[in-house]
Scaffold this active site. Structure first.
Site, short mmCIF file in Angstrom:
data_model
loop_
_atom_site.label_atom_id
_atom_site.label_comp_id
_atom_site.label_asym_id
_atom_site.label_seq_id
_atom_site.Cartn_x
_atom_site.Cartn_y
_atom_site.Cartn_z
N ASP A 28 7.89 34.59 73.94
CA ASP A 28 7.50 33.19 73.80
C ASP A 28 6.27 32.91 74.66
OD1 ASP A 28 7.62 30.59 72.94
OD2 ASP A 28 9.35 30.03 74.15
N ASN A 30 2.81 32.62 73.31
CA ASN A 30 1.50 33.00 72.80
C ASN A 30 0.59 31.79 72.60
OD1 ASN A 30 2.43 35.63 72.70
ND2 ASN A 30 2.63 35.70 70.47
N ARG A 32 0.74 28.77 74.03
CA ARG A 32 0.34 28.15 75.30
C ARG A 32 -0.68 29.01 76.03
NH1 ARG A 32 6.34 27.03 77.10
NH2 ARG A 32 6.67 28.20 75.18
N ARG A 41 -4.77 29.69 68.29
CA ARG A 41 -3.44 30.28 68.46
C ARG A 41 -3.41 31.76 68.08
NH1 ARG A 41 1.09 27.14 69.21
NH2 ARG A 41 2.40 28.64 68.09
N HIS A 45 -1.56 35.27 69.64
CA HIS A 45 -0.72 36.23 68.94
C HIS A 45 -1.29 37.65 69.04
CE1 HIS A 45 1.76 33.07 67.56
NE2 HIS A 45 0.92 32.57 66.66
N SER A 73 11.25 35.07 63.50
CA SER A 73 12.58 34.55 63.18
C SER A 73 12.64 33.99 61.77
CB SER A 73 12.97 33.46 64.19
OG SER A 73 12.33 32.24 63.86
N SER A 74 13.85 33.81 61.29
CA SER A 74 14.01 33.22 59.95
C SER A 74 13.53 31.77 59.93
CB SER A 74 15.48 33.31 59.52
OG SER A 74 16.34 32.77 60.52
N TRP A 77 9.24 30.69 59.32
CA TRP A 77 8.60 30.37 58.04
C TRP A 77 8.18 28.90 57.99
CZ3 TRP A 77 7.15 34.40 55.40
CH2 TRP A 77 7.91 35.58 55.41
N LEU A 139 13.45 56.44 72.67
CA LEU A 139 13.70 55.00 72.75
C LEU A 139 13.86 54.47 71.35
CD1 LEU A 139 13.60 52.22 74.37
CD2 LEU A 139 11.17 52.17 73.74
N ARG A 196 13.85 35.94 78.20
CA ARG A 196 13.00 35.02 77.45
C ARG A 196 11.81 34.64 78.32
NH1 ARG A 196 14.12 30.48 73.05
NH2 ARG A 196 11.96 29.88 72.72
N SER A 204 17.70 30.48 70.85
CA SER A 204 16.97 30.30 69.59
C SER A 204 17.47 31.20 68.47
CB SER A 204 15.46 30.53 69.82
OG SER A 204 14.94 29.56 70.70
#
Length: 248
Positions: A28, A30, A32, A41, A45, A73-74, A77, A139, A196, A204
């Site tokens: 979380d 990106n 800001r 923005r 990203h 996340s779903s 969208w 990994l 987070r 979330s």
């Protein structure tokens, strides 16, 4: 760095002082990060994708068993179409550039979530990356794509309902293990730690079932600034906790 007390995990043996096997991160901040630099923005990203590269490398070097990143996340969208397109473009670029490096470093690419909703060429890139790295064991790098924990649990319950309706499963025999076996993470190590970034303090809709006994850590670091030192500090915080799993 700040954390919340937690009580957690399906592992019945306390692991005080031990490192986590499976770490998940809600990436979380990106937007800001970009805003503070007067950048669009999409620049945040792109910087976040660089943080993914650093963090995966650090996780492998630290000997983690699995690293799961909440990539899309779903609910994402609902963002503006241009931003969704930018995110998918960055994911394409990442896969094209990084799969060979993951494979070279013995890292296995995995996904959770419903990737069937993504565009066809992106699905192909994901499947090619998963196939190419499937025998690696250093990994498990798991991308949560079009993922929502409630959707995951609904899919598991529907599968159980079909088994019951077909007479192959007695309802009285349904236990937590029957649900866990049908989750996207069924063959991954139990979740030990959720991080987070950016100072937000909520899950979330991320790995809700798996988080039952996971430790929670909320850090103020924005995701594009996350690095090996931040991950090491989080792992050290985890190791200092007394995990009781409700036993005392």
């Amino acid at each position: 760095m700040s954390g919340l007390p937690a009580s957690n995990v399906t592992d019945p043996v306390p692991a005080t002082g031990a490192g986590p096997r499976h770490v998940a991160i809600i990436m979380d901040g990106n937007g800001r990060w970009a805003k503070r630099r007067f950048l669009p923005r999409v620049a945040g990203h792109k910087a976040g994708a660089e943080a993914v590269r650093r963090t995966v490398t650090a996780a492998a070097d630290m000997g983690l068993g699995a690293l799961t990143l909440y990539a899309f996340s779903s609910e994402n969208w609902r963002r503006p179409a241009e931003e969704v397109s930018d995110l998918m473009g960055i994911l394409r670029l990442y896969l094209r550039k990084e799969v060979a490096e993951l494979h070279k470093n013995g890292i296995r690419l995995r996904t959770i979530g419903d990737i069937g909703a993504l565009e066809g060429d992106l699905i192909d890139l994901i499947r090619e990356g998963v196939e190419r790295t499937k025998d690696n064991r250093r990994l498990d790098f798991v991308l949560a794509l079009n993922y929502g924990a409630q959707d995951e649990m609904v899919r598991a319950v529907r599968d159980i309902a079909r088994e019951v309706a077909a007479g192959r499963l007695d309802p009285s025999a349904i236990e937590p293990g029957a649900i866990e076996a049908r989750l996207d993470t069924s063959d991954l190590p139990p979740l030990d730690l959720i991080i987070r970034t950016s100072g937000e303090r909520r899950l979330s809709n991320f790995l809700l079932w798996q988080a039952a006994y996971a430790e929670l850590l909320f850090v103020d670091t924005l995701w594009p600034d996350f690095d090996a030192d931040t991950l090491a500090a989080a792992v050290a915080d985890f190791g200092a906790r007394d995990r009781r799993f409700g036993g005392r």
